[in-house]
Design an enzyme around this catalytic site. Structure first.
Site, mmCIF file in Angstrom:
data_model
loop_
_atom_site.group_PDB
_atom_site.id
_atom_site.type_symbol
_atom_site.label_atom_id
_atom_site.label_comp_id
_atom_site.label_asym_id
_atom_site.label_seq_id
_atom_site.Cartn_x
_atom_site.Cartn_y
_atom_site.Cartn_z
ATOM 1 N N ARG A 286 69.121 25.629 12.752
ATOM 2 C CA ARG A 286 68.962 25.690 11.886
ATOM 3 C C ARG A 286 70.031 25.255 10.946
ATOM 4 O O ARG A 286 70.601 25.477 9.269
ATOM 5 C CB ARG A 286 69.039 27.994 11.174
ATOM 6 C CG ARG A 286 69.225 28.165 10.454
ATOM 7 C CD ARG A 286 68.437 29.371 10.362
ATOM 8 N NE ARG A 286 68.732 30.494 10.958
ATOM 9 C CZ ARG A 286 69.778 31.100 11.820
ATOM 10 N NH1 ARG A 286 70.695 30.661 10.859
ATOM 11 N NH2 ARG A 286 69.903 31.773 12.847
ATOM 12 N N TYR B 54 60.040 23.294 -14.181
ATOM 13 C CA TYR B 54 58.750 23.181 -13.029
ATOM 14 C C TYR B 54 58.374 24.647 -13.660
ATOM 15 O O TYR B 54 59.433 25.967 -13.573
ATOM 16 C CB TYR B 54 58.324 23.105 -11.826
ATOM 17 C CG TYR B 54 57.735 23.941 -11.418
ATOM 18 C CD1 TYR B 54 56.918 22.890 -11.167
ATOM 19 C CD2 TYR B 54 58.379 24.059 -9.556
ATOM 20 C CE1 TYR B 54 55.565 23.280 -9.948
ATOM 21 C CE2 TYR B 54 57.514 24.530 -8.279
ATOM 22 C CZ TYR B 54 56.162 24.484 -8.469
ATOM 23 O OH TYR B 54 55.650 24.367 -8.030
ATOM 24 N N ASP C 201 66.806 18.548 -11.510
ATOM 25 C CA ASP C 201 65.828 18.135 -10.933
ATOM 26 C C ASP C 201 65.459 16.780 -10.669
ATOM 27 O O ASP C 201 65.483 16.942 -11.987
ATOM 28 C CB ASP C 201 64.940 19.346 -10.770
ATOM 29 C CG ASP C 201 63.447 19.096 -10.270
ATOM 30 O OD1 ASP C 201 63.781 18.245 -9.279
ATOM 31 O OD2 ASP C 201 63.031 20.608 -9.516
ATOM 32 N N LYS D 37 57.676 15.439 -3.077
ATOM 33 C CA LYS D 37 56.906 13.985 -3.934
ATOM 34 C C LYS D 37 56.877 12.850 -3.675
ATOM 35 O O LYS D 37 56.904 12.280 -3.312
ATOM 36 C CB LYS D 37 57.176 15.004 -5.612
ATOM 37 C CG LYS D 37 57.240 16.516 -5.710
ATOM 38 C CD LYS D 37 56.151 17.086 -5.247
ATOM 39 C CE LYS D 37 55.197 18.107 -5.758
ATOM 40 N NZ LYS D 37 56.170 19.365 -5.412
HETATM 41 C C1 LIG Z 1 60.583 19.215 -10.989
HETATM 42 C C2 LIG Z 1 59.389 20.123 -9.643
HETATM 43 N N1 LIG Z 1 60.723 20.681 -8.834
HETATM 44 C C3 LIG Z 1 61.156 21.281 -7.875
HETATM 45 C C4 LIG Z 1 59.392 21.970 -7.754
HETATM 46 C C5 LIG Z 1 59.162 22.873 -5.858
HETATM 47 O O1 LIG Z 1 59.206 22.132 -5.322
HETATM 48 P P1 LIG Z 1 58.589 22.165 -3.221
HETATM 49 O O2 LIG Z 1 56.647 22.004 -3.888
HETATM 50 O O3 LIG Z 1 58.776 21.375 -2.829
HETATM 51 O O4 LIG Z 1 58.934 23.767 -3.224
HETATM 52 C C6 LIG Z 1 58.107 20.992 -7.512
HETATM 53 C C7 LIG Z 1 56.639 21.034 -7.393
HETATM 54 O O5 LIG Z 1 56.115 20.341 -7.869
HETATM 55 C C8 LIG Z 1 58.388 20.216 -9.022
HETATM 56 O O6 LIG Z 1 57.306 19.669 -9.649
#
Ligand SMILES: Cc1ncc(COP(=O)(O)O)c(C=O)c1O
Length: 397
Positions: free
Chosen positions: A58, A112, A185, A210
Protein backbone atom coordinates in the site's frame (compact mmCIF):
# COMPACT_ATOMS: atom_id res chain seq x y z
CA UNK A 1 23.79 9.06 -21.53
CA UNK A 2 20.26 10.21 -20.71
CA UNK A 3 17.91 9.42 -23.63
CA UNK A 4 16.10 12.50 -24.80
CA UNK A 5 13.39 11.67 -27.27
CA UNK A 6 9.89 10.70 -26.15
CA UNK A 7 9.85 7.34 -27.98
CA UNK A 8 13.20 6.32 -26.48
CA UNK A 9 12.08 7.26 -22.98
CA UNK A 10 8.78 5.39 -23.47
CA UNK A 11 10.81 2.22 -23.99
CA UNK A 12 13.48 2.67 -21.29
CA UNK A 13 12.33 5.04 -18.51
CA UNK A 14 11.85 3.39 -15.11
CA UNK A 15 13.29 0.08 -16.36
CA UNK A 16 16.65 -1.72 -15.93
CA UNK A 17 16.84 -1.24 -12.15
CA UNK A 18 19.99 -2.98 -10.81
CA UNK A 19 19.21 -5.97 -8.55
CA UNK A 20 22.51 -6.83 -6.86
CA UNK A 21 25.03 -8.35 -9.27
CA UNK A 22 22.81 -8.16 -12.34
CA UNK A 23 20.29 -5.82 -13.94
CA UNK A 24 17.05 -7.16 -15.43
CA UNK A 25 16.19 -5.75 -18.85
CA UNK A 26 12.54 -5.73 -17.78
CA UNK A 27 11.89 -5.02 -14.10
CA UNK A 28 10.00 -8.00 -12.65
CA UNK A 29 6.65 -8.19 -10.89
CA UNK A 30 7.27 -8.07 -7.14
CA UNK A 31 4.34 -10.18 -5.98
CA UNK A 32 5.11 -9.81 -2.31
CA UNK A 33 3.30 -8.13 0.52
CA UNK A 34 6.13 -8.17 3.06
CA UNK A 35 9.79 -7.11 2.86
CA UNK A 36 12.49 -8.47 5.19
CA UNK A 37 15.39 -6.40 6.54
CA UNK A 38 18.40 -7.74 8.45
CA UNK A 39 18.47 -4.60 10.55
CA UNK A 40 15.37 -3.30 12.35
CA UNK A 41 17.02 0.13 12.27
CA UNK A 42 16.90 -0.07 8.45
CA UNK A 43 13.23 -1.07 8.51
CA UNK A 44 12.54 1.80 10.90
CA UNK A 45 14.38 4.23 8.59
CA UNK A 46 12.36 3.03 5.57
CA UNK A 47 9.13 3.58 7.50
CA UNK A 48 10.38 7.04 8.49
CA UNK A 49 11.17 7.85 4.85
CA UNK A 50 14.85 8.57 5.59
CA UNK A 51 16.01 5.47 3.70
CA UNK A 52 14.84 4.14 0.36
CA UNK A 53 13.08 0.80 0.47
CA UNK A 54 9.76 -0.97 0.66
CA UNK A 55 7.68 -2.14 3.59
CA UNK A 56 4.19 -2.92 2.38
CA UNK A 57 2.53 -2.63 -1.07
CA UNK A 58 0.00 0.00 0.00
CA UNK A 59 3.03 2.26 0.58
CA UNK A 60 4.73 1.31 -2.68
CA UNK A 61 6.59 -1.50 -4.39
CA UNK A 62 9.48 -1.78 -6.87
CA UNK A 63 7.00 -2.61 -9.67
CA UNK A 64 5.06 0.57 -8.90
CA UNK A 65 8.26 2.61 -8.77
CA UNK A 66 9.07 1.39 -12.27
CA UNK A 67 5.69 2.44 -13.70
CA UNK A 68 5.60 5.71 -11.74
CA UNK A 69 9.12 6.61 -12.84
CA UNK A 70 8.24 6.03 -16.48
CA UNK A 71 5.04 8.12 -16.38
CA UNK A 72 6.76 10.96 -14.48
CA UNK A 73 9.50 10.96 -17.11
CA UNK A 74 7.07 11.01 -20.06
CA UNK A 75 4.95 13.76 -18.47
CA UNK A 76 8.13 15.72 -17.62
CA UNK A 77 7.15 15.86 -13.95
CA UNK A 78 9.23 15.43 -10.81
CA UNK A 79 7.27 12.46 -9.45
CA UNK A 80 4.26 10.24 -9.98
CA UNK A 81 2.06 8.10 -7.78
CA UNK A 82 -0.08 5.25 -9.10
CA UNK A 83 -3.56 4.22 -7.99
CA UNK A 84 -5.95 1.35 -8.60
CA UNK A 85 -8.06 3.39 -11.05
CA UNK A 86 -8.30 6.78 -12.70
CA UNK A 87 -11.08 7.76 -10.30
CA UNK A 88 -8.91 6.88 -7.28
CA UNK A 89 -6.20 9.11 -8.80
CA UNK A 90 -8.63 12.02 -9.31
CA UNK A 91 -9.98 11.66 -5.76
CA UNK A 92 -6.50 11.70 -4.25
CA UNK A 93 -5.35 14.63 -6.42
CA UNK A 94 -8.37 16.75 -5.42
CA UNK A 95 -7.69 16.02 -1.75
CA UNK A 96 -4.00 16.75 -2.29
CA UNK A 97 -4.91 20.07 -3.91
CA UNK A 98 -6.71 21.07 -0.71
CA UNK A 99 -10.37 20.36 -1.47
CA UNK A 100 -12.02 19.99 1.94
CA UNK A 101 -15.23 20.90 3.77
CA UNK A 102 -15.48 24.69 3.55
CA UNK A 103 -13.32 25.01 0.42
CA UNK A 104 -14.47 24.93 -3.20
CA UNK A 105 -13.75 22.71 -6.16
CA UNK A 106 -14.46 23.94 -9.69
CA UNK A 107 -14.65 21.64 -12.70
CA UNK A 108 -15.04 22.04 -16.43
CA UNK A 109 -18.69 21.46 -17.26
CA UNK A 110 -18.07 18.51 -19.57
CA UNK A 111 -15.66 16.39 -17.57
CA UNK A 112 -16.01 12.59 -17.48
CA UNK A 113 -19.30 11.53 -15.82
CA UNK A 114 -17.81 10.01 -12.66
CA UNK A 115 -15.57 13.07 -12.18
CA UNK A 116 -18.67 15.25 -12.52
CA UNK A 117 -20.46 13.17 -9.90
CA UNK A 118 -17.44 13.13 -7.58
CA UNK A 119 -17.34 16.93 -7.64
CA UNK A 120 -21.08 17.53 -7.68
CA UNK A 121 -22.22 14.82 -5.26
CA UNK A 122 -19.41 13.37 -3.17
CA UNK A 123 -17.47 16.55 -2.40
CA UNK A 124 -20.69 18.51 -1.86
CA UNK A 125 -21.94 15.84 0.56
CA UNK A 126 -18.63 16.11 2.41
CA UNK A 127 -19.15 19.86 2.84
CA UNK A 128 -17.11 21.35 -0.01
CA UNK A 129 -18.63 23.89 -2.38
CA UNK A 130 -18.71 22.73 -5.99
CA UNK A 131 -19.23 24.56 -9.25
CA UNK A 132 -18.86 24.03 -12.98
CA UNK A 133 -17.63 26.32 -15.70
CA UNK A 134 -17.33 26.19 -19.48
CA UNK A 135 -13.53 25.79 -19.62
CA UNK A 136 -13.49 26.86 -23.28
CA UNK A 137 -14.79 30.30 -22.27
CA UNK A 138 -11.78 31.95 -20.62
CA UNK A 139 -13.71 35.07 -19.63
CA UNK A 140 -16.26 32.90 -17.79
CA UNK A 141 -13.42 30.96 -16.14
CA UNK A 142 -11.75 34.15 -14.96
CA UNK A 143 -15.00 35.58 -13.61
CA UNK A 144 -15.79 32.33 -11.78
CA UNK A 145 -12.27 32.06 -10.31
CA UNK A 146 -12.33 35.68 -9.15
CA UNK A 147 -15.75 35.39 -7.58
CA UNK A 148 -15.57 31.89 -6.10
CA UNK A 149 -11.85 31.48 -5.20
CA UNK A 150 -11.79 27.66 -5.52
CA UNK A 151 -8.96 25.62 -4.03
CA UNK A 152 -8.82 23.57 -7.23
CA UNK A 153 -9.86 23.75 -10.87
CA UNK A 154 -10.05 20.45 -12.74
CA UNK A 155 -10.23 20.24 -16.54
CA UNK A 156 -9.55 17.63 -19.23
CA UNK A 157 -7.00 18.39 -21.98
CA UNK A 158 -9.47 16.88 -24.46
CA UNK A 159 -12.87 16.48 -22.87
CA UNK A 160 -14.89 13.27 -22.65
CA UNK A 161 -17.06 12.88 -24.75
CA UNK A 162 -17.42 16.27 -26.49
CA UNK A 163 -13.74 16.59 -27.43
CA UNK A 164 -13.34 20.22 -26.36
CA UNK A 165 -9.69 21.23 -26.05
CA UNK A 166 -8.60 23.15 -22.94
CA UNK A 167 -6.34 26.18 -23.38
CA UNK A 168 -3.89 24.89 -20.79
CA UNK A 169 -1.38 27.80 -20.85
CA UNK A 170 -4.20 30.34 -20.37
CA UNK A 171 -5.97 28.25 -17.71
CA UNK A 172 -2.70 27.74 -15.81
CA UNK A 173 -2.08 31.49 -15.85
CA UNK A 174 -5.61 32.20 -14.56
CA UNK A 175 -5.40 29.49 -11.89
CA UNK A 176 -2.08 30.90 -10.67
CA UNK A 177 -3.51 34.44 -10.59
CA UNK A 178 -6.46 33.38 -8.44
CA UNK A 179 -4.43 30.89 -6.34
CA UNK A 180 -6.30 27.77 -7.43
CA UNK A 181 -4.41 24.53 -8.09
CA UNK A 182 -4.86 23.42 -11.69
CA UNK A 183 -5.53 19.70 -12.16
CA UNK A 184 -5.47 18.38 -15.71
CA UNK A 185 -6.92 15.02 -16.67
CA UNK A 186 -4.68 14.18 -19.61
CA UNK A 187 -6.25 10.77 -20.31
CA UNK A 188 -7.50 11.55 -23.84
CA UNK A 189 -4.39 13.38 -25.05
CA UNK A 190 -1.76 11.15 -23.38
CA UNK A 191 1.73 12.60 -22.84
CA UNK A 192 2.48 11.78 -26.48
CA UNK A 193 0.30 14.73 -27.56
CA UNK A 194 0.60 17.08 -24.61
CA UNK A 195 2.47 17.55 -21.29
CA UNK A 196 0.30 19.86 -19.17
CA UNK A 197 2.91 20.38 -16.41
CA UNK A 198 5.04 22.23 -18.95
CA UNK A 199 2.13 24.67 -19.38
CA UNK A 200 1.89 25.30 -15.64
CA UNK A 201 -0.55 22.64 -14.37
CA UNK A 202 -0.01 21.54 -10.76
CA UNK A 203 -1.27 17.97 -11.15
CA UNK A 204 -1.63 15.78 -14.23
CA UNK A 205 -3.94 12.80 -13.90
CA UNK A 206 -4.46 9.76 -16.09
CA UNK A 207 -6.89 6.97 -16.22
CA UNK A 208 -4.00 4.66 -17.13
CA UNK A 209 -6.70 2.13 -17.98
CA UNK A 210 -6.83 3.90 -21.35
CA UNK A 211 -4.03 5.05 -23.68
CA UNK A 212 -1.14 4.55 -21.23
CA UNK A 213 -1.82 0.81 -20.91
CA UNK A 214 -3.53 0.62 -24.27
CA UNK A 215 -4.59 -3.02 -24.52
CA UNK A 216 -7.83 -3.15 -22.58
CA UNK A 217 -6.46 -5.46 -19.89
CA UNK A 218 -5.50 -3.15 -16.99
CA UNK A 219 -7.31 -0.78 -14.65
CA UNK A 220 -4.97 1.88 -13.23
CA UNK A 221 -4.64 5.56 -12.46
CA UNK A 222 -1.68 7.87 -11.94
CA UNK A 223 -0.99 11.42 -10.76
CA UNK A 224 2.14 13.30 -11.86
CA UNK A 225 3.15 16.33 -9.83
CA UNK A 226 5.99 17.96 -7.85
CA UNK A 227 8.00 15.86 -5.39
CA UNK A 228 6.46 17.85 -2.54
CA UNK A 229 2.89 17.24 -3.71
CA UNK A 230 3.68 13.59 -4.32
CA UNK A 231 4.81 13.23 -0.69
CA UNK A 232 1.42 14.61 0.45
CA UNK A 233 -0.43 12.17 -1.84
CA UNK A 234 1.75 9.32 -0.60
CA UNK A 235 0.85 10.11 3.02
CA UNK A 236 -2.83 10.44 2.10
CA UNK A 237 -2.82 7.18 0.20
CA UNK A 238 -1.35 5.25 3.12
CA UNK A 239 -4.63 6.05 4.84
CA UNK A 240 -6.96 5.80 1.81
CA UNK A 241 -5.33 2.72 0.32
CA UNK A 242 -6.07 3.25 -3.36
CA UNK A 243 -2.73 1.73 -4.38
CA UNK A 244 -2.15 -0.06 -7.67
CA UNK A 245 -1.26 -3.76 -7.48
CA UNK A 246 2.07 -5.01 -8.87
CA UNK A 247 0.57 -7.11 -11.69
CA UNK A 248 -1.37 -4.14 -13.07
CA UNK A 249 1.62 -1.84 -12.63
CA UNK A 250 3.78 -4.23 -14.65
CA UNK A 251 1.22 -4.49 -17.46
CA UNK A 252 0.76 -0.72 -17.50
CA UNK A 253 4.55 -0.21 -17.74
CA UNK A 254 4.69 -2.70 -20.61
CA UNK A 255 1.87 -0.91 -22.41
CA UNK A 256 3.72 2.41 -22.17
CA UNK A 257 6.55 1.10 -24.32
CA UNK A 258 4.39 1.23 -27.44
CA UNK A 259 2.46 4.41 -26.50
CA UNK A 260 4.01 6.58 -29.27
CA UNK A 261 3.49 3.92 -31.94
CA UNK A 262 -0.09 3.24 -30.91
CA UNK A 263 -1.16 6.85 -30.47
CA UNK A 264 0.44 7.91 -33.77
CA UNK A 265 -1.60 5.26 -35.61
CA UNK A 266 -4.77 6.03 -33.63
CA UNK A 267 -4.47 9.75 -34.43
CA UNK A 268 -3.99 9.00 -38.13
CA UNK A 269 -6.96 6.60 -38.21
CA UNK A 270 -9.18 8.93 -36.14
CA UNK A 271 -8.54 11.85 -38.50
CA UNK A 272 -9.49 9.65 -41.47
CA UNK A 273 -12.66 8.43 -39.74
CA UNK A 274 -13.63 11.97 -38.63
CA UNK A 275 -13.26 13.27 -42.22
CA UNK A 276 -15.30 10.35 -43.57
CA UNK A 277 -18.08 10.79 -41.00
CA UNK A 278 -18.20 14.55 -41.62
CA UNK A 279 -19.04 13.80 -45.28
CA UNK A 280 -21.61 11.09 -44.54
CA UNK A 281 -25.24 12.12 -45.26
CA UNK A 282 -26.58 10.39 -42.12
CA UNK A 283 -24.21 12.22 -39.75
CA UNK A 284 -25.36 15.51 -38.22
CA UNK A 285 -22.30 16.41 -36.18
CA UNK A 286 -18.70 15.24 -35.74
CA UNK A 287 -16.64 16.38 -32.75
CA UNK A 288 -12.90 15.99 -33.45
CA UNK A 289 -10.20 18.63 -32.82
CA UNK A 290 -8.46 17.63 -36.05
CA UNK A 291 -11.30 18.97 -38.20
CA UNK A 292 -10.89 22.64 -39.22
CA UNK A 293 -14.54 23.23 -38.22
CA UNK A 294 -13.82 22.25 -34.60
CA UNK A 295 -14.00 25.38 -32.39
CA UNK A 296 -10.57 24.73 -30.85
CA UNK A 297 -8.80 23.40 -33.96
CA UNK A 298 -6.19 26.19 -33.91
CA UNK A 299 -5.60 25.70 -30.19
CA UNK A 300 -5.19 21.94 -30.74
CA UNK A 301 -2.59 22.66 -33.42
CA UNK A 302 -0.77 24.98 -31.01
CA UNK A 303 -0.78 22.46 -28.14
CA UNK A 304 -0.25 19.20 -30.02
CA UNK A 305 1.84 20.41 -32.96
CA UNK A 306 2.31 17.89 -35.74
CA UNK A 307 1.69 14.92 -33.46
CA UNK A 308 -2.05 14.63 -34.12
CA UNK A 309 -5.40 15.25 -32.46
CA UNK A 310 -6.04 12.13 -30.43
CA UNK A 311 -7.66 8.77 -31.05
CA UNK A 312 -11.17 9.63 -29.88
CA UNK A 313 -14.03 11.39 -31.64
CA UNK A 314 -17.76 11.66 -31.08
CA UNK A 315 -20.61 12.06 -33.52
CA UNK A 316 -24.37 12.34 -33.77
CA UNK A 317 -26.49 10.39 -36.23
CA UNK A 318 -28.99 12.81 -37.79
CA UNK A 319 -32.41 12.57 -36.16
CA UNK A 320 -31.48 9.43 -34.22
CA UNK A 321 -33.32 8.76 -30.97
CA UNK A 322 -32.21 6.24 -28.38
CA UNK A 323 -33.73 3.13 -30.14
CA UNK A 324 -32.07 4.11 -33.45
CA UNK A 325 -28.72 4.52 -31.70
CA UNK A 326 -29.15 1.14 -30.02
CA UNK A 327 -29.88 -0.44 -33.47
CA UNK A 328 -26.66 1.10 -34.77
CA UNK A 329 -24.70 -0.30 -31.80
CA UNK A 330 -26.18 -3.76 -32.36
CA UNK A 331 -25.28 -3.64 -36.06
CA UNK A 332 -21.68 -2.56 -35.46
CA UNK A 333 -19.34 -5.51 -35.73
CA UNK A 334 -15.61 -4.78 -35.89
CA UNK A 335 -15.76 -1.77 -33.57
CA UNK A 336 -16.43 -3.17 -30.12
CA UNK A 337 -19.41 -1.79 -28.29
CA UNK A 338 -17.62 -1.67 -24.93
CA UNK A 339 -17.32 0.97 -22.23
CA UNK A 340 -13.71 2.00 -22.46
CA UNK A 341 -11.35 3.86 -24.80
CA UNK A 342 -7.73 4.30 -25.79
CA UNK A 343 -7.13 0.67 -26.72
CA UNK A 344 -5.62 -0.84 -29.84
CA UNK A 345 -9.17 -1.99 -30.68
CA UNK A 346 -11.78 0.43 -31.99
CA UNK A 347 -14.40 0.93 -29.30
CA UNK A 348 -17.77 2.58 -29.58
CA UNK A 349 -20.17 3.58 -26.84
CA UNK A 350 -23.22 5.64 -26.01
CA UNK A 351 -22.29 8.26 -23.37
CA UNK A 352 -25.88 8.97 -22.24
CA UNK A 353 -26.35 5.38 -21.03
CA UNK A 354 -22.76 4.55 -20.00
CA UNK A 355 -20.05 7.08 -19.05
CA UNK A 356 -22.57 9.84 -18.27
CA UNK A 357 -25.34 7.63 -16.92
CA UNK A 358 -24.82 8.99 -13.39
CA UNK A 359 -25.90 12.46 -14.58
CA UNK A 360 -29.59 13.33 -14.60
CA UNK A 361 -31.23 14.03 -17.99
CA UNK A 362 -31.17 17.78 -17.11
CA UNK A 363 -27.46 17.63 -16.23
CA UNK A 364 -26.69 15.86 -19.51
CA UNK A 365 -28.70 18.44 -21.45
CA UNK A 366 -26.78 21.24 -19.73
CA UNK A 367 -23.44 19.61 -20.60
CA UNK A 368 -24.55 19.01 -24.21
CA UNK A 369 -24.68 15.20 -24.20
CA UNK A 370 -27.71 14.29 -26.30
CA UNK A 371 -29.24 10.84 -26.74
CA UNK A 372 -27.96 10.61 -30.33
CA UNK A 373 -24.30 11.11 -29.35
CA UNK A 374 -21.86 8.23 -29.85
CA UNK A 375 -18.19 8.15 -28.84
CA UNK A 376 -15.71 6.27 -30.98
CA UNK A 377 -12.21 5.45 -29.79
CA UNK A 378 -10.34 4.55 -32.94
CA UNK A 379 -7.94 1.61 -32.73
CA UNK A 380 -4.93 0.60 -34.78
CA UNK A 381 -6.83 -1.66 -37.20
CA UNK A 382 -6.78 -0.98 -40.94
CA UNK A 383 -8.85 2.17 -41.48
CA UNK A 384 -10.69 0.64 -44.45
CA UNK A 385 -12.06 -2.09 -42.19
CA UNK A 386 -13.20 0.48 -39.61
CA UNK A 387 -14.94 2.59 -42.29
CA UNK A 388 -16.62 -0.46 -43.82
CA UNK A 389 -18.01 -1.41 -40.40
CA UNK A 390 -19.35 2.10 -39.75
CA UNK A 391 -20.87 2.21 -43.25
CA UNK A 392 -22.77 -1.08 -42.86
CA UNK A 393 -24.03 -0.13 -39.37
CA UNK A 394 -25.21 3.29 -40.59
CA UNK A 395 -27.23 1.53 -43.29
CA UNK A 396 -29.26 -0.14 -40.50
CA UNK A 397 -30.36 3.21 -39.04
C1 LIG B 1 -11.22 11.25 -19.02
C2 LIG B 1 -11.37 10.18 -17.98
N1 LIG B 1 -10.91 10.40 -16.74
C3 LIG B 1 -11.02 9.48 -15.77
C4 LIG B 1 -11.65 8.28 -16.00
C5 LIG B 1 -11.79 7.27 -14.90
O1 LIG B 1 -10.82 6.29 -15.04
P1 LIG B 1 -10.99 4.80 -14.46
O2 LIG B 1 -12.12 4.17 -15.20
O3 LIG B 1 -9.63 4.19 -14.72
O4 LIG B 1 -11.28 4.95 -13.00
C6 LIG B 1 -12.15 8.01 -17.28
C7 LIG B 1 -12.83 6.72 -17.56
O5 LIG B 1 -13.38 6.52 -18.61
C8 LIG B 1 -12.01 8.98 -18.30
O6 LIG B 1 -12.47 8.78 -19.54
Amino acid sequence: MKPKSFSTRAVHAGEHTPAGDYTPVVNPIYATVGYLYDSTDDLDAVFAGTKEGYVYPRYGSPTLTSFEGAVADLEEGQAAIAFGSGMAAIHAALLGAGVRAGSRVMAALDVYGATYSMVNRLFRELGAEASFVDAANLKAVEAALAEQQPAALIVETISNPLLKVADLPALAELARRYRAKLLVDNTFASPYLCRPLAYGADYVIHSATKFLSGHGDVMAGVVVTSAENRQKLYELNIIIGGSLGPFEAWLARRGLKTLPLRVRQQCQNALGVARWLAEHPKIAQVNYPGLPAHPQHELALRLFGERGFGGVLSFEIAGADRPAVFRFLEAIDLCLSATTLGDIYSLIMHPATTSHRSLSAEERAQVGIRDGLLRLSVGIEDIDDILADLAQALEQV
